[in-house]
Design an enzyme around this catalytic site. Sequence first.
Site, short mmCIF file in Angstrom:
data_model
loop_
_atom_site.label_atom_id
_atom_site.label_comp_id
_atom_site.label_asym_id
_atom_site.label_seq_id
_atom_site.Cartn_x
_atom_site.Cartn_y
_atom_site.Cartn_z
N LEU A 139 -14.95 6.14 -5.38
CA LEU A 139 -13.92 5.23 -4.85
C LEU A 139 -13.87 5.31 -3.32
O LEU A 139 -13.35 4.42 -2.66
CB LEU A 139 -12.53 5.54 -5.41
N LYS A 150 3.47 1.53 -3.84
CA LYS A 150 2.85 0.78 -4.94
C LYS A 150 3.67 0.85 -6.24
O LYS A 150 3.61 -0.06 -7.05
CB LYS A 150 1.42 1.26 -5.19
N THR A 210 0.83 -1.20 0.00
CA THR A 210 0.00 0.00 0.00
C THR A 210 0.87 1.25 0.00
O THR A 210 2.09 1.18 -0.15
CB THR A 210 -1.02 -0.04 1.18
P1 NDP Z 1 -4.00 11.46 -4.94
O1 NDP Z 1 -3.53 12.27 -3.80
O2 NDP Z 1 -3.01 10.84 -5.87
O3 NDP Z 1 -5.00 12.36 -5.86
C1 NDP Z 1 -5.94 13.21 -5.27
C2 NDP Z 1 -6.91 13.74 -6.31
O4 NDP Z 1 -7.89 14.54 -5.62
C3 NDP Z 1 -6.27 14.66 -7.35
O5 NDP Z 1 -6.96 14.55 -8.56
C4 NDP Z 1 -6.50 16.04 -6.74
O6 NDP Z 1 -6.53 17.10 -7.67
C5 NDP Z 1 -7.88 15.87 -6.16
N1 NDP Z 1 -8.10 16.85 -5.10
C6 NDP Z 1 -7.53 16.88 -3.87
N2 NDP Z 1 -7.98 17.96 -3.17
C7 NDP Z 1 -8.83 18.63 -3.98
C8 NDP Z 1 -9.63 19.80 -3.84
N3 NDP Z 1 -9.64 20.52 -2.71
N4 NDP Z 1 -10.41 20.16 -4.89
C9 NDP Z 1 -10.44 19.45 -6.03
N5 NDP Z 1 -9.72 18.33 -6.23
C10 NDP Z 1 -8.91 17.91 -5.22
O7 NDP Z 1 -4.96 10.35 -4.29
P2 NDP Z 1 -5.34 8.91 -4.88
O8 NDP Z 1 -5.52 9.08 -6.34
O9 NDP Z 1 -4.37 7.91 -4.39
O10 NDP Z 1 -6.73 8.57 -4.16
C11 NDP Z 1 -7.95 9.23 -4.51
C12 NDP Z 1 -9.11 8.64 -3.73
O11 NDP Z 1 -9.35 7.28 -4.08
C13 NDP Z 1 -8.90 8.68 -2.21
O12 NDP Z 1 -10.04 9.22 -1.62
C14 NDP Z 1 -8.77 7.22 -1.82
O13 NDP Z 1 -9.36 6.99 -0.55
C15 NDP Z 1 -9.59 6.53 -2.91
N6 NDP Z 1 -9.14 5.13 -3.11
C16 NDP Z 1 -10.02 4.12 -2.80
C17 NDP Z 1 -9.64 2.80 -2.92
C18 NDP Z 1 -10.61 1.70 -2.57
O14 NDP Z 1 -10.19 0.54 -2.36
N7 NDP Z 1 -11.90 1.96 -2.54
C19 NDP Z 1 -8.28 2.42 -3.38
C20 NDP Z 1 -7.45 3.58 -3.74
C21 NDP Z 1 -7.88 4.87 -3.57
P3 NDP Z 1 -5.18 17.94 -8.01
O15 NDP Z 1 -4.42 17.10 -9.00
O16 NDP Z 1 -5.67 19.21 -8.57
O17 NDP Z 1 -4.44 18.12 -6.70
#
Ligand code: NDP
Length: 289
Positions: free
Chosen positions: A227, A71, A67
Amino acid sequence: MTVNGTTRLCGLIGNPICHTMSPLIHNHLKEKLGINTIYTPFLVEKENLKTAVEGAHALNILGMNVTVPYKSSVIPFLEEIDPMADGIGAVNTLVRTQQGYKGYNTDMTGLCRAMQAEGIRLDGEEIIILGAGGAARAVAYMCLFYKASKIYLLNRTLSKANEVAQELNLKFERQAIFPLGLDEYGNIPVKKYLVIQATSIGLHPHQKQCVIHDSAFYELAHTGYDLIYNPEITQFMKKIEGAGGVSYNGLGMLLFQAVDAFELWNEVEVSDEVAMETYEVLKNEIKKV
Ligand code: NDP
């Protein structure tokens, strides 16, 4: 089940790992299927990652989950990698082979299986993905791998959406992903889409937040898949339902990434009945968090 001379060990490496639900799922599955394994978390420091993987193999550990934050960084220490995990550039499951571990991405096969269980199809679908982080990128790859026809990828930071689109369009040798800013959904042709919420907005304890507020956006969805699984019903899901769509949270994804890993390690098939029973156990446990 008693630990004895034939008990095999599986585990999870990451940092931090204290909030993981994986031991609950795996230990429940092995009890139900009568398999003599134990699943336990291992907190691994960055500088020890290579030693941890090699040490696990030397200790005859059957399989590992990986995790955050390892990854991608674990890949150089693997013997082999599954083609989809290779394309995504991230693995979450290591399966023991003679020489080392083979890496898989069961986050994505699990998401696909969770969607299939709900009758959601990807083949030929037009999809909207919210986000361009690690999860969104993997979801976009998986959707194209399973032959989605078109993806609108919306992100707050447009440059990141552009990067993902450029990379995956090149990889799949077609113009399949169209990057947009979060406020540019007005440019998406008006019809009904599968919308996948892959940003971290709305996650507990910020469950009042929602990535797009305007109700008009949600008119574009026949189905919304968040997700996030905590809270059980996110703002995104409420807005999807409010606009007449069907919504799901990410708990099925969490369950099936574990089920897929369990099946790979133990060469068994987990029945729908056992999977659903495990889902209920998981749901009840998350309510306590
Ligand atoms: P990352 O940190 O890599 O990406 C975060 C994303 O959220 C980016 O697109 C970011 O946009 C956006 N974001 C964050 N803050 C804001 C804001 N204030 N306004 C708009 N957009 C925002 O995280 P991950 O991709 O690793 O994970 C994303 C989600 O997926 C998490 O909530 C995680 O819990 C969930 N997840 C669920 C799993 C499951 O088994 N169900 C497995 C893996 C993940 P920007 O690029 O502009 O910063």
